[in-house]
Design a protein around this motif. Structure first.
Motif, short mmCIF file in Angstrom:
data_model
loop_
_atom_site.label_atom_id
_atom_site.label_comp_id
_atom_site.label_asym_id
_atom_site.label_seq_id
_atom_site.Cartn_x
_atom_site.Cartn_y
_atom_site.Cartn_z
N ASP A 513 0.83 -1.20 0.00
CA ASP A 513 0.00 0.00 0.00
C ASP A 513 0.87 1.25 0.00
OD1 ASP A 513 -2.55 -1.43 0.30
OD2 ASP A 513 -1.81 -1.87 2.32
N LEU A 514 1.92 1.22 0.83
CA LEU A 514 2.80 2.37 0.96
C LEU A 514 3.57 2.63 -0.34
CD1 LEU A 514 4.07 4.61 2.66
CD2 LEU A 514 5.75 2.92 3.46
N THR A 515 4.18 1.60 -0.89
CA THR A 515 4.96 1.79 -2.12
C THR A 515 4.08 2.24 -3.27
OG1 THR A 515 4.77 -0.58 -2.58
CG2 THR A 515 6.77 0.17 -1.45
N GLY A 516 2.84 1.71 -3.32
CA GLY A 516 1.92 2.15 -4.36
C GLY A 516 1.62 3.63 -4.26
N SER A 517 1.43 4.12 -3.03
CA SER A 517 1.17 5.54 -2.83
C SER A 517 2.38 6.39 -3.21
CB SER A 517 0.78 5.80 -1.37
OG SER A 517 0.54 7.17 -1.15
N LEU A 518 3.58 5.91 -2.88
CA LEU A 518 4.79 6.65 -3.22
C LEU A 518 4.91 6.81 -4.74
CD1 LEU A 518 7.43 5.10 -0.77
CD2 LEU A 518 6.22 7.29 -0.55
N LEU A 519 4.63 5.74 -5.47
CA LEU A 519 4.72 5.81 -6.93
C LEU A 519 3.68 6.74 -7.52
CD1 LEU A 519 5.39 2.04 -7.70
CD2 LEU A 519 6.98 3.93 -8.10
N VAL A 520 2.43 6.60 -7.04
CA VAL A 520 1.35 7.42 -7.58
C VAL A 520 1.60 8.90 -7.31
CG1 VAL A 520 -1.11 7.99 -7.30
CG2 VAL A 520 -0.39 5.61 -7.50
N ASN A 521 2.14 9.22 -6.15
CA ASN A 521 2.33 10.62 -5.76
C ASN A 521 3.74 11.13 -6.07
OD1 ASN A 521 -0.25 11.49 -4.27
ND2 ASN A 521 0.21 9.51 -3.33
N ASN A 522 4.50 10.37 -6.90
CA ASN A 522 5.85 10.80 -7.31
C ASN A 522 6.76 11.08 -6.11
OD1 ASN A 522 5.29 10.73 -10.14
ND2 ASN A 522 4.18 12.68 -9.90
N LEU A 523 6.75 10.16 -5.16
CA LEU A 523 7.56 10.32 -3.96
C LEU A 523 8.63 9.25 -3.82
CD1 LEU A 523 4.80 11.25 -1.31
CD2 LEU A 523 6.43 12.79 -2.45
N TRP A 524 8.89 8.49 -4.90
CA TRP A 524 9.92 7.46 -4.79
C TRP A 524 11.30 8.12 -4.64
CZ3 TRP A 524 8.54 2.40 -4.46
CH2 TRP A 524 9.58 1.46 -4.42
N TYR A 525 11.44 9.26 -5.31
CA TYR A 525 12.65 10.08 -5.16
C TYR A 525 12.23 11.48 -4.68
CZ TYR A 525 14.72 6.52 -8.21
OH TYR A 525 15.14 5.34 -8.75
N ILE A 526 13.05 12.06 -3.80
CA ILE A 526 12.91 13.47 -3.48
C ILE A 526 14.29 14.10 -3.56
CG2 ILE A 526 10.83 13.17 -2.06
CD1 ILE A 526 12.58 13.39 0.42
N HIS A 527 14.37 15.42 -3.56
CA HIS A 527 15.65 16.12 -3.76
C HIS A 527 15.82 17.21 -2.70
CE1 HIS A 527 15.99 14.22 -7.74
NE2 HIS A 527 14.69 14.45 -7.83
N SER A 528 17.06 17.45 -2.40
CA SER A 528 17.36 18.56 -1.50
C SER A 528 17.22 19.88 -2.25
CB SER A 528 18.79 18.43 -0.97
OG SER A 528 19.71 18.79 -2.00
N PRO A 529 17.20 20.99 -1.52
CA PRO A 529 17.27 22.28 -2.22
C PRO A 529 18.62 22.38 -2.96
CG PRO A 529 16.59 22.56 0.06
CD PRO A 529 17.07 21.16 -0.07
N ASN A 530 18.64 23.18 -4.00
CA ASN A 530 19.90 23.43 -4.70
C ASN A 530 20.87 24.19 -3.79
OD1 ASN A 530 19.03 22.20 -7.05
ND2 ASN A 530 18.21 24.11 -7.91
N PHE A 531 22.14 23.86 -3.89
CA PHE A 531 23.13 24.54 -3.06
C PHE A 531 24.41 24.75 -3.87
CE2 PHE A 531 23.37 19.99 -2.18
CZ PHE A 531 24.71 19.70 -2.40
#
Length: 591
Positions: A513-531
């Motif tokens: 359930d969790l992994t499905g939600s991550l994929l649907v909501n584009n949360l498999w990857y996240i990024h830091s702010p640019n530095f």
């Protein structure tokens, strides 16, 4: 030998044979053996009823009765004991028909009016009327031989009974407009159909009939449409078939359920054929739909059907109560209140049972409530034990498990730490409030090239050569590490939705359930702010920075593998930065 003062209906006991002469007179022969008389005794046809019409006493004092079967197949003498005062021996007195008055009819049947369903001349118990129920009195036959002239006659029932052998129900009917009508008499209940009041020109009437006798109307519902014209179809023809609108279907289904509530019948969903039948019904007329007989409801139980918003039945539960009688109401009509009430103590018991039935279905009794409202209690209270009722249920409000991002990084003193996002207004399980994350913009100083150059110059001081170069590299790497350490504790919001993980409140979720939600909501990857990342040229001068960021990838291993949780509680998700990123490090000056 004398004629009996009153002919008697009898049945064989099977202990004696039937003779053509009484007693032991010379020349007497057997008309029917004991085996034959046993078959007649156990027959389920009233044509095998037996009439005793003469009695004889032999010189030895033995009593014999002369009998005849109603169909005339067997006639003869049979031993009947030692006294004419009481029948004994080979025959016993027998009741061919049990008159029950009106006790076996419901109040609705007693008050209803009827017509003969199939007028004609057939001598089959259902077409013409009889002076007595057929084959229950010897040589007492039909009242009329043709019921065609009485096809439109309206009758009522004033007596009911059953034939002993067949156990079928006969009713005595009378013409409500002519007390002396020749058609008044007995007929099988199955030979009648309820007479209907005229249907309005802008309405159709749906008769719900018994499955074993389509002439018996259990209930009727009337569907009215403003502006409709008599003779036109209720529905319409579309895509090769007759149908009706969804709103009409829902309305009709609800009215049918309401009409059958409290009865031993149901019609929880209409088939395509039944919908087409309704669609083709003309305004100003009626149609019959077969209702289903409910089975397996205990006499002391009421079946509570749980109806979803789309009109379909989710499931049912049978609630029972000791000491109640079948047919009695579940609740009571309170004085001064139009809504019925439940007896004290019954409500909580019902709610507990209904909520148990609803567990895991994603439905509940009412929005934000697991208790019965007044309308639901009214519907149940009006029901009867041995019957069923219908109440509406609603979908369970979904609950959100807010995803809380953590970073697993071997570059940190603590490999697992929470990260926060810029402009995120709702976060659960952020860092310890006593040790808040260090925001990126709190890195000391104005991170311009000139500012970093000042740091390098100050670090190098009076050093020259290789020593100066090493001091400069150490200073730049120190700045870059400070920037990196701040960046790895944040993620760029970038319209990410950490509140998209939803499900039934209180129910469990698993890793799929969790992994499905991550994929649907584009949360498999996240990024830091640019530095910024700074470097040096050959003269230990700070170059204009390049821009970088850290990519975090969902880490199922460090998240927990067989992770699970409950909807409504935060969902802890771990991201791993170490396989893809490292602290920017200057190892030598650029040449």
């Amino acid at each position: 030998m004398t004629t009996l003062p009153q002919n008697r209906n009898v049945n064989f006991t099977g202990s004696n044979a039937l003779y053509n002469k009484a007693g032991t007179l010379k020349g007497a022969r057997v008309v029917a053996s004991r085996t034959t008389l046993n078959k007649i005794k156990n027959s389920q046809s009233s044509t095998n009823n037996v009439r005793a019409y003469q009695v004889a006493v032999t010189n030895r004092g033995s009593v014999y009765y002369k009998v005849v079967t109603y169909d005339g197949a067997y006639r003869g003498w049979i031993y009947g004991g030692k006294s004419v005062a009481s029948i004994a021996g080979g025959v016993t007195q027998y009741t061919t028909f049990k008159n029950q008055g009106l006790s076996t009819l419901t109040a609705a049947q007693q008050s209803a009016t009827y017509k003969i369903a199939n007028p004609g001349t057939a001598n089959n118990g259902t077409t013409v009327t009889y002076k007595q129920p057929a084959w229950t009195q010897y040589k007492v036959g039909r009242a009329i031989t043709d019921s065609t002239p009485y096809a439109s006659t309206i009758f009522k029932i004033d007596q009911v009974g059953t034939r002993t052998r067949e156990n079928d129900q006969w009713v005595h009917i009378y013409d409500v407009n002519n007390a002396n009508s020749p058609a008044n008499g007995w007929i099988l209940m199955s030979g009648l159909t309820q007479a209907q009041a005229p249907v309005a020109d802008n309405a159709i009437q749906i008769n719900l009939v018994d499955p074993s006798n389509n002439s018996t109307i259990v209930k009727s519902v009337t569907i009215t449409r403003s502006g409709a014209t008599k003779g036109t179809n209720f529905g319409y023809y579309s895509n090769g078939g007759w149908t009706i609108s969804q709103s009409d279907l829902a309305s009709i289904q609800n009215q049918i359920r309401a009409a059958l509530s409290g009865t031993n019948y149901s019609l929880d969903s209409l088939t395509t054929a039944q919908i087409a039948q309704i669609a083709q019904t003309n305004f100003g007329s009626s149609t019959n739909l077969v209702a289903n007989k409910i089975a397996n409801i205990a006499d002391n139980a009421v079946r509570i059907n749980l109806v979803k918003p789309d009109g379909t039945i989710l499931k049912y539960t049978d609630w029972s109560k000791s000491g109640v009688a079948k047919g009695s109401n579940v609740g009571l009509s309170a004085s001064g209140n139009t809504l019925w009430s439940l007896y004290s103590g019954d409500q909580s018991s019902m709610e507990s049972q209904i909520n148990s039935a609803l567990s895991g279905t994603n439905f509940q009794l009412n929005t934000n409530s697991n208790t019965l409202n007044s309308t639901q209690m009214d519907a149940i209270a009006r029901g009867t034990y041995g019957g069923q009722v219908y109440i509406n249920v609603v979908p369970v409000s979904s609950a959100t498990s807010t995803i809380t991002p953590y970073v697993f990084s071997l570059n940190q003193s603590s490999p697992l730490h929470p990260v926060s996002g810029s402009s995120v207004t709702t976060k659960i399980e952020l860092a310890d409030p006593n040790n808040p994350d260090k925001p990126f913009n709190d890195v000391p100083g104005n991170l311009t090239t000139a500012f970093v150059q000042n740091i390098v110059t100050h670090a190098v001081g009076s050093e020259t050569g290789t020593s100066a170069q090493n001091k400069a590299i150490e200073a730049v790497n120190g700045v870059n590490k400070a920037i990196y350490d701040a960046a790895i504790q944040e993620y760029a919001l970038s319209n990410l939705n950490f509140n998209g993980f939803k499900g039934q409140s209180g129910s469990k979720w698993g890793i799929t359930d969790l992994t499905g939600s991550l994929l649907v909501n584009n949360l498999w990857y996240i990024h830091s702010p640019n530095f910024p990342v700074f470097s040096l040229d050959g003269q230990n001068k700070v170059q204009d920075p390049t821009i970088s960021n850290i990519t975090y990838s969902f880490d199922i291993v460090n998240t927990g593998g067989a992770i699970t949780g409950t909807y409504g509680d935060p969902a802890k998700v771990v991201y791993d930065a170490s396989p893809f990123n490292k602290i920017p490090e200057v190892t030598s000056t650029n040449k």
